[in-house]
Design a protein around this motif. Structure first.
Motif, PDB file in Angstrom:
ATOM      1  N   MET A 186       0.883  -1.160   0.008  1.00  0.00           N
ATOM      2  CA  MET A 186       0.015  -0.021   0.023  1.00  0.00           C
ATOM      3  C   MET A 186       0.861   1.242  -0.091  1.00  0.00           C
ATOM      4  SD  MET A 186      -3.069  -1.102  -0.100  1.00  0.00           S
ATOM      5  CE  MET A 186      -4.114   0.663   0.534  1.00  0.00           C
ATOM      6  N   LEU A 187       0.542   2.261  -0.773  1.00  0.00           N
ATOM      7  CA  LEU A 187       1.303   3.549  -0.727  1.00  0.00           C
ATOM      8  C   LEU A 187       0.860   4.513   0.596  1.00  0.00           C
ATOM      9  CD1 LEU A 187       0.414   4.751  -4.540  1.00  0.00           C
ATOM     10  CD2 LEU A 187       2.286   3.354  -3.424  1.00  0.00           C
ATOM     11  N   SER A 188       1.938   4.908   1.002  1.00  0.00           N
ATOM     12  CA  SER A 188       1.716   5.817   2.307  1.00  0.00           C
ATOM     13  C   SER A 188       1.022   7.306   1.638  1.00  0.00           C
ATOM     14  CB  SER A 188       3.041   6.331   2.783  1.00  0.00           C
ATOM     15  OG  SER A 188       3.876   6.768   1.864  1.00  0.00           O
ATOM     16  N   GLU A 189       0.615   8.107   2.781  1.00  0.00           N
ATOM     17  CA  GLU A 189      -0.093   9.300   2.545  1.00  0.00           C
ATOM     18  C   GLU A 189       0.853  10.119   1.726  1.00  0.00           C
ATOM     19  OE1 GLU A 189      -2.274  12.987   4.919  1.00  0.00           O
ATOM     20  OE2 GLU A 189      -1.720  11.079   5.869  1.00  0.00           O
ATOM     21  N   TYR A 190       2.053   9.957   2.241  1.00  0.00           N
ATOM     22  CA  TYR A 190       3.189  10.964   1.470  1.00  0.00           C
ATOM     23  C   TYR A 190       3.360  10.570  -0.116  1.00  0.00           C
ATOM     24  CZ  TYR A 190       7.668  13.396   0.838  1.00  0.00           C
ATOM     25  OH  TYR A 190       8.648  13.895   0.395  1.00  0.00           O
ATOM     26  N   GLU A 191       3.476   9.198  -0.378  1.00  0.00           N
ATOM     27  CA  GLU A 191       3.505   8.952  -1.773  1.00  0.00           C
ATOM     28  C   GLU A 191       2.412   9.180  -2.570  1.00  0.00           C
ATOM     29  OE1 GLU A 191       6.452   5.072  -0.657  1.00  0.00           O
ATOM     30  OE2 GLU A 191       4.199   4.833  -0.663  1.00  0.00           O
ATOM     31  N   ILE A 192       1.072   9.078  -2.031  1.00  0.00           N
ATOM     32  CA  ILE A 192      -0.060   9.285  -2.635  1.00  0.00           C
ATOM     33  C   ILE A 192      -0.190  10.796  -2.879  1.00  0.00           C
ATOM     34  CG2 ILE A 192      -2.542   9.409  -2.422  1.00  0.00           C
ATOM     35  CD1 ILE A 192      -2.511   6.777  -0.754  1.00  0.00           C
ATOM     36  N   SER A 193       0.413  11.724  -2.115  1.00  0.00           N
ATOM     37  CA  SER A 193       0.270  13.142  -2.257  1.00  0.00           C
ATOM     38  C   SER A 193       1.206  13.620  -3.580  1.00  0.00           C
ATOM     39  CB  SER A 193       0.432  13.672  -0.943  1.00  0.00           C
ATOM     40  OG  SER A 193       0.748  15.297  -1.121  1.00  0.00           O
ATOM     41  N   ALA A 194       2.498  13.045  -3.493  1.00  0.00           N
ATOM     42  CA  ALA A 194       3.387  13.294  -4.463  1.00  0.00           C
ATOM     43  C   ALA A 194       3.038  12.700  -5.844  1.00  0.00           C
ATOM     44  CB  ALA A 194       4.874  12.555  -4.208  1.00  0.00           C
ATOM     45  N   LEU A 195       2.392  11.563  -5.720  1.00  0.00           N
ATOM     46  CA  LEU A 195       2.045  10.733  -7.080  1.00  0.00           C
ATOM     47  C   LEU A 195       0.748  11.623  -7.565  1.00  0.00           C
ATOM     48  CD1 LEU A 195       1.746   8.691  -9.111  1.00  0.00           C
ATOM     49  CD2 LEU A 195       0.287   7.443  -7.477  1.00  0.00           C
TER      50      LEU A 195
END
Length: 228
Positions: free
Chosen positions: A1-10
């Motif tokens: 699962m993607l972290s919140e930080y990774e989702i935000s950057a993506l």
């Protein structure tokens, strides 16, 4: 699962890249049309200027944007004074930087597709009374769909990977300008964050590869339809 930080950057990367492609596509079609169909003094110079971002260091592009489109820039100061619009240190500025870097790739793909269109088809339509605009939208543009798709998604993929011009022009602000490449750079600079940097690297590869595969698939579909 993607972290919140990774989702935000993506999500920010997709937003920046999508905006860059969407707003530069009409201009890319116009420029490609001019270069493919007309001969005029200075055409070689115009062609060179359009392709200049391909050979310039991205940091140079970012610096030129900073002194021209920044809050105190030649153009940017007027935009902010008259309309309250500011590109510096915002995701809109990141989209502008990405659009400039990817623009030559889009123009080149569309131009090659336009040059492959048989001009006799256009001339035949004109002799039957069709206006230049009608010829363009009913004959020329449909025949250039493969090039349009290829150029658009190639520019989108290039925008996803933009780093140098972006960090120079709009800095590295979390939630505002920190796209995938900038987020990965932040982790690389952070001791002990090698795993996080590797995860962002993998995400970037998957997204870019998916964009290229979609481009190839759409191009083949368009070519099959045109061959019918």
């Amino acid at each position: 699962m993607l972290s919140e930080y990774e989702i935000s950057a993506l999500l920010l990367s997709l937003k920046v890249s999508g905006s860059a492609v969407l707003f530069s596509l009409p201009l890319a079609i116009l420029v490609a049309w001019v270069l493919a169909r007309y001969h005029f003094p200075g055409k070689a110079l115009l062609d060179s200027l359009i392709h200049l971002p391909l050979v310039l260091p991205p940091v140079v592009i970012g610096y030129l944007l900073l002194i021209s489109m920044g809050r105190q820039g030649v153009i940017g100061s007027r935009l902010y004074e008259w309309f309250g619009v500011s590109f510096s240190f915002s995701w809109q500025g990141a989209a502008l930087a990405a659009a400039i870097v990817a623009f030559p790739l889009m123009v080149r793909a569309i131009r090659l597709s336009l040059q492959a269109v048989d001009i006799k088809l256009e001339q035949a339509a004109r002799t039957l009374g069709a206006s230049p605009l009608k010829v363009f939208f009913t004959i020329t543009l449909p025949l250039t769909v493969p090039g349009l798709l290829a150029g658009t998604i190639l520019a989108f993929a290039r925008s996803l990977g933009e780093f140098g011009a972006t960090i120079t022009f709009v800095s590295n602000i979390p939630g505002e300008t920190r796209t995938l490449p900038l987020a990965m750079f932040s982790f690389i600079e952070t001791p002990g964050a090698e795993a996080e940097a590797a995860r962002l690297c993998l995400i970037s590869i998957v997204v870019a590869l998916a964009a290229l595969l979609i481009s190839e698939g759409l191009t083949r579909m368009a070519q099959k339809r045109l061959a019918l």
